[in-house]
Design an enzyme around this catalytic site. Sequence first.
Site, PDB file in Angstrom:
ATOM      1  CE  LYS A  62      -2.389   1.598   3.641  1.00 42.97           C
ATOM      2  NZ  LYS A  62      -3.478   1.758   4.634  1.00 42.97           N
ATOM      3  NE  ARG A 114      -5.149  -0.836   7.142  1.00 46.48           N
ATOM      4  CZ  ARG A 114      -4.366   0.016   7.779  1.00 46.48           C
ATOM      5  NH1 ARG A 114      -4.785   0.683   8.845  1.00 46.48           N
ATOM      6  NH2 ARG A 114      -3.144   0.230   7.315  1.00 46.48           N
ATOM      7  CE  LYS A 165       0.027  12.378  13.119  1.00 48.73           C
ATOM      8  NZ  LYS A 165      -0.919  11.754  12.162  1.00 48.73           N
TER       9      LYS A 165
END
Length: 326
Positions: A69, A112, A229
């Site tokens: 991906k 997903r 993050k």
Amino acid sequence: MEVLWLDQEEVKSVVDMHSDMVVVESAFRQHGLGKVQMPPKSYLYYTAYNGDLRTMPAYLEEEDITGVKIVNVHPGNPMRGLPTVMALIILISPETGAPVAIMDGTYLTDIRTGAAGGTAAKYLARKDSKVIGLVGAGNQARTQLEALLEVFEPELVRITSRTRESCEKFIEEMKDLSPCEIRYEDSVQKVCDCDILVTTTPTRKPIVKADWIKAGTHINAIGADAVGKEELDPELLIRSKIIVDDMVQALHSGEVNVPLSKHYISENDIHAQLGEVIAGKKPGRTSEDEITIFDSTGLAIQDVATAHMVYERAVKEGLGREVRMF
């Protein structure tokens, strides 16, 4: 040679949350048993544009399926009329290395990731969980709630976000899916009064304080998927059982990455990978009072497993178009 091209509407037409949770859970189990090849995702950072690009390859050896991906995250994209996250998935023949299918991965990424959150809660949340809390009202909040509704029968969903308008839009869009009330709350603290908490924000400063979380809560921490993050107070991680999707990725870019870099916790404080829990190699929740955290960074095995299901269904239904490569 020809490759099957599937656009987003075609992908949407053949994938559903119930089916995807089955294939995603299977992919995690194979991961827990060491039957996958999956190097950590690689990043390119476009600091001038506040964006990044990631490549995510995987090979599920047991099923003999493989692919990669390519996905971006650009938080400023909505101002351009584009999605924050856009993705493309290429399925590959393990036998020849030739591309088999190319498909939209944007919607697939949403579903997903929701499926992973629902699967984690299935194994880690209390079975009697009745109140769900959502921090964030974007696409991920939608698929996370959709997946949780596959597993639990909540009596109330609490939600908050940066704007009340986004929450009201979410409530309107989800009212036909959710069998219970979805209630807007004006603070994160109020949303934390729940049994299952889901955080789906891109923040780099903790927004969930440790003393807001009651004993027995399960948390799906979805937003932290890059270096720097974090959504949760480090003190919360110290007193919780932490389960990651993949150890290498989580150490680099998951919810644990900042607390680790600041030495609030160590790698030894991470209890397990989700696949190890699913495969029965390590225990999940062991008491009604413990706080459990699922640190989701998003794995290529989820993408490849879902894309393979989409491909098989699309071929069966005659969807897509063959594109000549050479």
